[in-house]
Design a protein around this motif. Structure first.
Motif, PDB file in Angstrom:
ATOM      1  N   SER A   1       8.787 -30.407  35.797  1.00  0.00           N
ATOM      2  CA  SER A   1       6.948 -29.765  35.307  1.00  0.00           C
ATOM      3  C   SER A   1       6.958 -28.388  35.906  1.00  0.00           C
ATOM      4  O   SER A   1       6.032 -28.141  35.483  1.00  0.00           O
TER       5      SER A   1
ATOM      6  N   LYS B   1      -1.070 -33.355  33.576  1.00  0.00           N
ATOM      7  CA  LYS B   1       0.400 -32.827  34.003  1.00  0.00           C
ATOM      8  C   LYS B   1      -0.435 -31.376  33.384  1.00  0.00           C
ATOM      9  O   LYS B   1      -0.077 -29.587  34.119  1.00  0.00           O
ATOM     10  N   LEU B   2      -1.407 -31.614  32.583  1.00  0.00           N
ATOM     11  CA  LEU B   2      -1.779 -29.752  32.318  1.00  0.00           C
ATOM     12  C   LEU B   2      -2.905 -29.114  33.144  1.00  0.00           C
ATOM     13  O   LEU B   2      -2.751 -27.902  33.014  1.00  0.00           O
TER      14      LEU B   2
ATOM     15  N   GLY C   1      -7.701 -27.339  28.843  1.00  0.00           N
ATOM     16  CA  GLY C   1      -6.805 -26.713  28.600  1.00  0.00           C
ATOM     17  C   GLY C   1      -6.471 -25.090  28.518  1.00  0.00           C
ATOM     18  O   GLY C   1      -8.151 -24.555  28.317  1.00  0.00           O
ATOM     19  N   HIS C   2      -5.635 -24.232  28.748  1.00  0.00           N
ATOM     20  CA  HIS C   2      -5.419 -22.745  28.224  1.00  0.00           C
ATOM     21  C   HIS C   2      -6.528 -22.270  27.133  1.00  0.00           C
ATOM     22  O   HIS C   2      -6.914 -20.973  27.210  1.00  0.00           O
TER      23      HIS C   2
ATOM     24  N   LYS D   1       4.176 -27.428  31.346  1.00  0.00           N
ATOM     25  CA  LYS D   1       3.977 -27.013  30.066  1.00  0.00           C
ATOM     26  C   LYS D   1       4.011 -28.871  29.363  1.00  0.00           C
ATOM     27  O   LYS D   1       4.379 -29.397  29.843  1.00  0.00           O
ATOM     28  N   VAL D   2       3.186 -28.413  28.452  1.00  0.00           N
ATOM     29  CA  VAL D   2       3.387 -30.320  28.026  1.00  0.00           C
ATOM     30  C   VAL D   2       4.169 -30.803  27.374  1.00  0.00           C
ATOM     31  O   VAL D   2       4.192 -32.122  26.780  1.00  0.00           O
TER      32      VAL D   2
ATOM     33  N   LYS E   1       0.823 -19.968  34.327  1.00  0.00           N
ATOM     34  CA  LYS E   1       0.939 -21.122  33.199  1.00  0.00           C
ATOM     35  C   LYS E   1       2.065 -21.449  32.750  1.00  0.00           C
ATOM     36  O   LYS E   1       3.012 -20.129  32.711  1.00  0.00           O
TER      37      LYS E   1
ATOM     38  N   ASP F   1      -6.409 -34.396  31.747  1.00  0.00           N
ATOM     39  CA  ASP F   1      -4.666 -34.077  31.598  1.00  0.00           C
ATOM     40  C   ASP F   1      -3.908 -34.030  33.056  1.00  0.00           C
ATOM     41  O   ASP F   1      -4.363 -32.321  33.449  1.00  0.00           O
TER      42      ASP F   1
ATOM     43  N   GLY G   1      -7.819 -29.401  32.718  1.00  0.00           N
ATOM     44  CA  GLY G   1      -6.917 -30.496  32.704  1.00  0.00           C
ATOM     45  C   GLY G   1      -8.261 -31.134  31.903  1.00  0.00           C
ATOM     46  O   GLY G   1      -7.322 -31.820  31.130  1.00  0.00           O
TER      47      GLY G   1
END
Length: 410
Positions: free
Chosen positions: A205, A191-192, A127-128, A197-198, A335, A189, A124
């Motif tokens: 989601s 959601k992340l 990021g990836h 998916k952003v 992912k 974040d 979060g």
């Protein structure tokens, strides 16, 4: 992001450092303590040591799903740390069967929080794209914490008492609480943090659970992790018991040296793997599976405590690779699904099943046929694990679950 989240990432370093023994409830030291100070037999120890992993089987998937949904990830870490501190209090003041069982039950419920929460918070924040080096850094700090804790525990056991080890665990829990509070909520974040998916809205989601687990690569990966845990789970506690038979007075010292050697190697290996994991997940992970059977074979052939402790270099190599790549492969497989923590819950559940079986079955084998045959049993399972991973688990680096065209539900 690097500038604005700098404080949170540094606090995350400290959480990983202090987490060390805490996330496993000082289980390795507990096994030796129950054998040498309390006088339990290996079978009874194996049964009690299996409790956290059996409980984890029940609660871990739900914990993963909860972490996917909740914005209170930091609070879960704090609650878990307080509960595990209380379990150490039970071990210190009531070292009889039922209080030890209760302590292990608490560990089983709350240790399930640490791995998915730490991985989720990390994802979060960074990021990836920056996850590989971040996970390598997490693991390096965690192994450094284990090494420092083991050195302190040697001093505790030699110059204070074995109970000092459990008091130190309580201190670590309190330090985790402080470090967790320093992670800023606004830097995460959420959601992340669950691999959503952003560009997706919150309502759509998350992939359907059936879609996530119908993916063959995901299922094969979960089975491979179960086999890894089964073959590796009870190896170090069994080694501690074998050494304690040869030298009961210094058993805690030898065990701490085993941990120090392994963790020192893990610090370096985890950092290197984190920097290079984007080349190939599977090829790097194969190193851990290839080394896995060598350790129990050597343990079954050697009796000298000094040599047995030296073999722990192999544990450092294995665990350094494993600790980083298991998280990265789960992030690859989930992912875009919004189910990263649910998948973590499922994988850690499989690890719990493997650990519980390893602890219980190997404890019984060792009680009936001796420690060396217990190690040979683990070696056989290790070979099966290596072969399964080689032939059935696919590279995940570019793998994506195809859920975009499927209807989704949260």
């Amino acid at each position: 992001m690097a500038d604005t989240s700098s404080r949170s990432l540094k606090a995350l370093d400290w959480v990983n450092l202090f987490m060390a023994d805490v996330k496993d409830g000082v289980g390795i030291y507990l096994a030796v303590y129950l054998l040498t100070d309390v006088g339990w037999n290996p079978g009874k120890i194996g049964m009690v040591m299996a409790i956290p992993w059996l409980i984890g089987i029940i609660v871990t998937p739900g914990v993963g799903a909860l972490i996917d949904k909740t914005r209170f990830k930091r609070h879960l870490l704090i609650i878990g740390s307080i509960a595990i501190a209380f379990s150490a209090v039970l071990i210190i003041y009531w070292p009889t069967f039922w209080p030890i069982v209760l302590a292990q039950l608490l560990v089983g419920v709350f240790q399930a929080i640490y791995p998915p929460a730490i991985a989720s918070i990390s994802l979060g924040i960074v990021g990836h794209e920056r996850l590989s080096p971040r996970i390598g850094r997490n693991e390096s700090f965690n192994h450094a914490g284990n090494m420092i804790a083991a050195i302190i525990n040697v001093g505790m056991a030699l110059y204070i008492s074995y109970h000092g080890i459990f008091y130190f665990s309580i201190l670590q829990c309190l330090l985790i609480v402080v470090a967790t509070l320093l992670i800023r909520e606004k830097d995460i974040d959420h959601k992340l943090a669950r691999a959503a998916k952003v560009e997706q809205d919150k309502e759509v989601s998350a992939a359907r659970i059936g879609d996530l687990f119908s993916n063959r690569n995901t299922v094969m990966f979960i089975i491979a992790m179960f086999l890894f845990s089964f073959s590796n789970g009870y190896m170090l506690p069994l080694l501690g018991q074998k050494i304690s038979v040869h030298d009961p007075r210094n058993s805690s010292v030898y065990l701490s040296i085993c941990i120090i050697i392994a963790q020192a190697v893990m610090v370096v290996v985890a950092w290197i793997i984190g920097k290079n994991a984007d080349m190939s997940r599977k090829k790097l992970f194969m190193l851990a599976f290839i080394i896995l059977p060598i350790r129990p074979i050597l343990f079954s052939l050697i009796e000298h405590p000094y040599v047995l402790t030296g073999i722990q270099v192999l544990d450092g190599l294995t665990a350094g690779v494993y600790g980083v790549l298991i998280i990265l492969m789960m992030a690859d497989l989930s992912k875009g699904t919004g189910r990263f923590n649910l998948l973590q819950g499922a994988v850690y559940c499989a690890l719990g099943v493997g650990m519980a079986l390893s602890t219980f079955v190997t404890g019984k084998v060792s009680e009936a046929y001796g420690f060396n045959n217990g190690f040979r049993f683990l070696a056989a399972i290790s070979i099966v694990a290596c072969l399964f991973f080689t032939f059935f688990v696919k590279e995940t680096k570019e793998n994506k679950l195809k859920v975009e065209n499927e209807p989704n539900v949260v």
